[in-house]
Design a protein around this motif. Structure first.
Motif, PDB file in Angstrom:
ATOM      1  N   TRP A  49      -3.737  20.426 -68.024  1.00 29.88           N
ATOM      2  CA  TRP A  49      -4.637  21.447 -67.457  1.00 29.88           C
ATOM      3  C   TRP A  49      -6.054  21.241 -67.960  1.00 29.88           C
ATOM      4  O   TRP A  49      -6.882  22.129 -67.885  1.00 29.88           O
ATOM      5  CB  TRP A  49      -4.134  22.848 -67.813  1.00 29.88           C
ATOM      6  CG  TRP A  49      -2.710  23.051 -67.431  1.00 29.88           C
ATOM      7  CD1 TRP A  49      -1.648  23.226 -68.269  1.00 29.88           C
ATOM      8  CD2 TRP A  49      -2.168  23.064 -66.111  1.00 29.88           C
ATOM      9  NE1 TRP A  49      -0.496  23.336 -67.553  1.00 29.88           N
ATOM     10  CE2 TRP A  49      -0.778  23.249 -66.218  1.00 29.88           C
ATOM     11  CE3 TRP A  49      -2.720  22.922 -64.834  1.00 29.88           C
ATOM     12  CZ2 TRP A  49       0.061  23.307 -65.121  1.00 29.88           C
ATOM     13  CZ3 TRP A  49      -1.884  22.983 -63.739  1.00 29.88           C
ATOM     14  CH2 TRP A  49      -0.510  23.174 -63.881  1.00 29.88           C
ATOM     15  N   GLY A  50      -6.367  20.079 -68.446  1.00 30.47           N
ATOM     16  CA  GLY A  50      -7.674  19.795 -69.007  1.00 30.47           C
ATOM     17  C   GLY A  50      -8.661  19.279 -67.978  1.00 30.47           C
ATOM     18  O   GLY A  50      -8.443  19.309 -66.763  1.00 30.47           O
ATOM     19  N   LEU A  51      -9.764  18.765 -68.500  1.00 31.01           N
ATOM     20  CA  LEU A  51     -10.858  18.282 -67.664  1.00 31.01           C
ATOM     21  C   LEU A  51     -10.428  17.104 -66.790  1.00 31.01           C
ATOM     22  O   LEU A  51     -10.850  16.990 -65.640  1.00 31.01           O
ATOM     23  CB  LEU A  51     -12.047  17.897 -68.546  1.00 31.01           C
ATOM     24  CG  LEU A  51     -13.323  17.481 -67.828  1.00 31.01           C
ATOM     25  CD1 LEU A  51     -13.805  18.582 -66.889  1.00 31.01           C
ATOM     26  CD2 LEU A  51     -14.401  17.131 -68.834  1.00 31.01           C
ATOM     27  N   ARG A  52      -9.570  16.245 -67.307  1.00 31.39           N
ATOM     28  CA  ARG A  52      -9.105  15.090 -66.527  1.00 31.39           C
ATOM     29  C   ARG A  52      -8.380  15.543 -65.259  1.00 31.39           C
ATOM     30  O   ARG A  52      -8.620  15.027 -64.168  1.00 31.39           O
ATOM     31  CB  ARG A  52      -8.177  14.230 -67.375  1.00 31.39           C
ATOM     32  CG  ARG A  52      -7.687  12.990 -66.675  1.00 31.39           C
ATOM     33  CD  ARG A  52      -6.786  12.182 -67.552  1.00 31.39           C
ATOM     34  NE  ARG A  52      -7.321  12.173 -68.911  1.00 31.39           N
ATOM     35  CZ  ARG A  52      -6.736  11.613 -69.943  1.00 31.39           C
ATOM     36  NH1 ARG A  52      -5.607  10.984 -69.787  1.00 31.39           N
ATOM     37  NH2 ARG A  52      -7.283  11.651 -71.128  1.00 31.39           N
ATOM     38  N   ALA A  53      -7.498  16.514 -65.388  1.00 32.62           N
ATOM     39  CA  ALA A  53      -6.762  17.025 -64.231  1.00 32.62           C
ATOM     40  C   ALA A  53      -7.699  17.764 -63.271  1.00 32.62           C
ATOM     41  O   ALA A  53      -7.566  17.649 -62.046  1.00 32.62           O
ATOM     42  CB  ALA A  53      -5.639  17.945 -64.690  1.00 32.62           C
ATOM     43  N   LEU A  54      -8.645  18.510 -63.832  1.00 35.04           N
ATOM     44  CA  LEU A  54      -9.624  19.218 -63.003  1.00 35.04           C
ATOM     45  C   LEU A  54     -10.452  18.224 -62.196  1.00 35.04           C
ATOM     46  O   LEU A  54     -10.662  18.403 -60.985  1.00 35.04           O
ATOM     47  CB  LEU A  54     -10.530  20.084 -63.886  1.00 35.04           C
ATOM     48  CG  LEU A  54     -11.633  20.856 -63.172  1.00 35.04           C
ATOM     49  CD1 LEU A  54     -11.060  21.881 -62.213  1.00 35.04           C
ATOM     50  CD2 LEU A  54     -12.551  21.522 -64.178  1.00 35.04           C
ATOM     51  N   LYS A  55     -10.906  17.157 -62.841  1.00 33.50           N
ATOM     52  CA  LYS A  55     -11.696  16.142 -62.142  1.00 33.50           C
ATOM     53  C   LYS A  55     -10.874  15.453 -61.048  1.00 33.50           C
ATOM     54  O   LYS A  55     -11.417  15.109 -59.997  1.00 33.50           O
ATOM     55  CB  LYS A  55     -12.230  15.099 -63.139  1.00 33.50           C
ATOM     56  CG  LYS A  55     -13.326  15.606 -64.053  1.00 33.50           C
ATOM     57  CD  LYS A  55     -14.618  15.835 -63.327  1.00 33.50           C
ATOM     58  CE  LYS A  55     -15.263  14.511 -62.972  1.00 33.50           C
ATOM     59  NZ  LYS A  55     -16.484  14.670 -62.187  1.00 33.50           N
ATOM     60  N   ALA A  56      -9.593  15.265 -61.264  1.00 34.45           N
ATOM     61  CA  ALA A  56      -8.739  14.654 -60.239  1.00 34.45           C
ATOM     62  C   ALA A  56      -8.672  15.551 -58.998  1.00 34.45           C
ATOM     63  O   ALA A  56      -8.778  15.068 -57.863  1.00 34.45           O
ATOM     64  CB  ALA A  56      -7.341  14.398 -60.792  1.00 34.45           C
ATOM     65  N   VAL A  57      -8.534  16.851 -59.215  1.00 30.09           N
ATOM     66  CA  VAL A  57      -8.513  17.795 -58.094  1.00 30.09           C
ATOM     67  C   VAL A  57      -9.865  17.794 -57.384  1.00 30.09           C
ATOM     68  O   VAL A  57      -9.938  17.786 -56.151  1.00 30.09           O
ATOM     69  CB  VAL A  57      -8.137  19.223 -58.573  1.00 30.09           C
ATOM     70  CG1 VAL A  57      -8.315  20.246 -57.469  1.00 30.09           C
ATOM     71  CG2 VAL A  57      -6.701  19.241 -59.091  1.00 30.09           C
ATOM     72  N   LEU A  58     -10.947  17.775 -58.153  1.00 33.46           N
ATOM     73  CA  LEU A  58     -12.290  17.767 -57.566  1.00 33.46           C
ATOM     74  C   LEU A  58     -12.529  16.504 -56.737  1.00 33.46           C
ATOM     75  O   LEU A  58     -13.080  16.573 -55.633  1.00 33.46           O
ATOM     76  CB  LEU A  58     -13.353  17.878 -58.668  1.00 33.46           C
ATOM     77  CG  LEU A  58     -13.434  19.229 -59.383  1.00 33.46           C
ATOM     78  CD1 LEU A  58     -14.313  19.133 -60.613  1.00 33.46           C
ATOM     79  CD2 LEU A  58     -13.922  20.307 -58.443  1.00 33.46           C
ATOM     80  N   ARG A  59     -12.104  15.349 -57.254  1.00 30.86           N
ATOM     81  CA  ARG A  59     -12.263  14.099 -56.498  1.00 30.86           C
ATOM     82  C   ARG A  59     -11.513  14.157 -55.174  1.00 30.86           C
ATOM     83  O   ARG A  59     -12.033  13.760 -54.136  1.00 30.86           O
ATOM     84  CB  ARG A  59     -11.768  12.905 -57.328  1.00 30.86           C
ATOM     85  CG  ARG A  59     -12.809  12.330 -58.254  1.00 30.86           C
ATOM     86  CD  ARG A  59     -12.380  10.993 -58.842  1.00 30.86           C
ATOM     87  NE  ARG A  59     -11.134  11.077 -59.599  1.00 30.86           N
ATOM     88  CZ  ARG A  59     -11.053  11.455 -60.873  1.00 30.86           C
ATOM     89  NH1 ARG A  59     -12.140  11.784 -61.531  1.00 30.86           N
ATOM     90  NH2 ARG A  59      -9.896  11.488 -61.486  1.00 30.86           N
ATOM     91  N   THR A  60     -10.282  14.658 -55.213  1.00 34.22           N
ATOM     92  CA  THR A  60      -9.489  14.783 -53.990  1.00 34.22           C
ATOM     93  C   THR A  60     -10.162  15.720 -53.004  1.00 34.22           C
ATOM     94  O   THR A  60     -10.267  15.419 -51.810  1.00 34.22           O
ATOM     95  CB  THR A  60      -8.066  15.280 -54.323  1.00 34.22           C
ATOM     96  OG1 THR A  60      -7.454  14.362 -55.228  1.00 34.22           O
ATOM     97  CG2 THR A  60      -7.220  15.411 -53.072  1.00 34.22           C
ATOM     98  N   ALA A  61     -10.632  16.867 -53.488  1.00 34.24           N
ATOM     99  CA  ALA A  61     -11.277  17.851 -52.616  1.00 34.24           C
ATOM    100  C   ALA A  61     -12.545  17.277 -51.988  1.00 34.24           C
ATOM    101  O   ALA A  61     -12.803  17.480 -50.797  1.00 34.24           O
ATOM    102  CB  ALA A  61     -11.604  19.122 -53.405  1.00 34.24           C
ATOM    103  N   CYS A  62     -13.326  16.549 -52.762  1.00 28.74           N
ATOM    104  CA  CYS A  62     -14.570  15.976 -52.239  1.00 28.74           C
ATOM    105  C   CYS A  62     -14.292  14.911 -51.186  1.00 28.74           C
ATOM    106  O   CYS A  62     -14.981  14.845 -50.160  1.00 28.74           O
ATOM    107  CB  CYS A  62     -15.415  15.421 -53.387  1.00 28.74           C
ATOM    108  SG  CYS A  62     -16.066  16.727 -54.466  1.00 28.74           S
ATOM    109  N   LYS A  63     -13.255  14.109 -51.395  1.00 26.66           N
ATOM    110  CA  LYS A  63     -12.864  13.122 -50.381  1.00 26.66           C
ATOM    111  C   LYS A  63     -12.408  13.820 -49.104  1.00 26.66           C
ATOM    112  O   LYS A  63     -12.733  13.390 -47.995  1.00 26.66           O
ATOM    113  CB  LYS A  63     -11.737  12.226 -50.907  1.00 26.66           C
ATOM    114  CG  LYS A  63     -12.176  11.207 -51.916  1.00 26.66           C
ATOM    115  CD  LYS A  63     -10.988  10.396 -52.399  1.00 26.66           C
ATOM    116  CE  LYS A  63     -11.381   9.498 -53.544  1.00 26.66           C
ATOM    117  NZ  LYS A  63     -10.217   8.811 -54.137  1.00 26.66           N
ATOM    118  N   MET A  64     -11.656  14.900 -49.258  1.00 24.16           N
ATOM    119  CA  MET A  64     -11.165  15.642 -48.094  1.00 24.16           C
ATOM    120  C   MET A  64     -12.312  16.285 -47.325  1.00 24.16           C
ATOM    121  O   MET A  64     -12.303  16.302 -46.091  1.00 24.16           O
ATOM    122  CB  MET A  64     -10.147  16.698 -48.531  1.00 24.16           C
ATOM    123  CG  MET A  64      -8.861  16.104 -49.048  1.00 24.16           C
ATOM    124  SD  MET A  64      -7.804  17.319 -49.863  1.00 24.16           S
ATOM    125  CE  MET A  64      -7.219  18.231 -48.458  1.00 24.16           C
TER     126      MET A  64
END
Length: 118
Positions: A49-64
């Motif tokens: 639940w840290g920054l790494r996981a948050l950044k992964a979600v953000l990258r996916t959302a930005c690509k979408m």
């Protein structure tokens, strides 16, 4: 001592930089969802639940968002952005959850992102 990263600020800047118009609201909801998930779901070694996981979600959302940018209706943009965040959360987090945590995840996400059309 190392200081703790400001996840809301990081998420806000990332979302705004990639074209989300409601970055501030969505970043607050996303970080709230992460903290609630950490509190309420079972404790598993592979849950992150840290920054790494948050950044992964953000990258996916930005690509979408970039792939959905063509033909978007301006008045449903907030709803669309919110649903993109929800789908990015589901894509990145659901596969890692234990079977018992999936209903809790779904309920929590629908509580935090009330207006998302998912």
């Amino acid at each position: 001592a190392m200081s703790k990263p400001d996840n809301v600020c990081i998420a806000d800047v990332t979302l705004l930089a990639d074209g989300f118009s409601e970055g501030k609201i969505l970043s607050q909801k996303l970080v709230l969802a992460f903290s609630k998930l950490q509190q309420l779901l079972s404790k598993q070694r592979h849950y992150d639940w840290g920054l790494r996981a948050l950044k992964a979600v953000l990258r996916t959302a930005c690509k979408m968002l970039r792939s959905a940018a063509q033909g978007e209706d301006a008045r449903s943009k907030i709803n669309t952005e919110s649903s993109i965040i929800v789908r990015a959360l589901e894509m990145n987090i659901l596969p890692k959850l234990s079977k018992n945590d999936v209903p809790l995840f779904s309920a929590l996400i629908s509580d935090v992102f009330v207006k998302a059309d998912f």
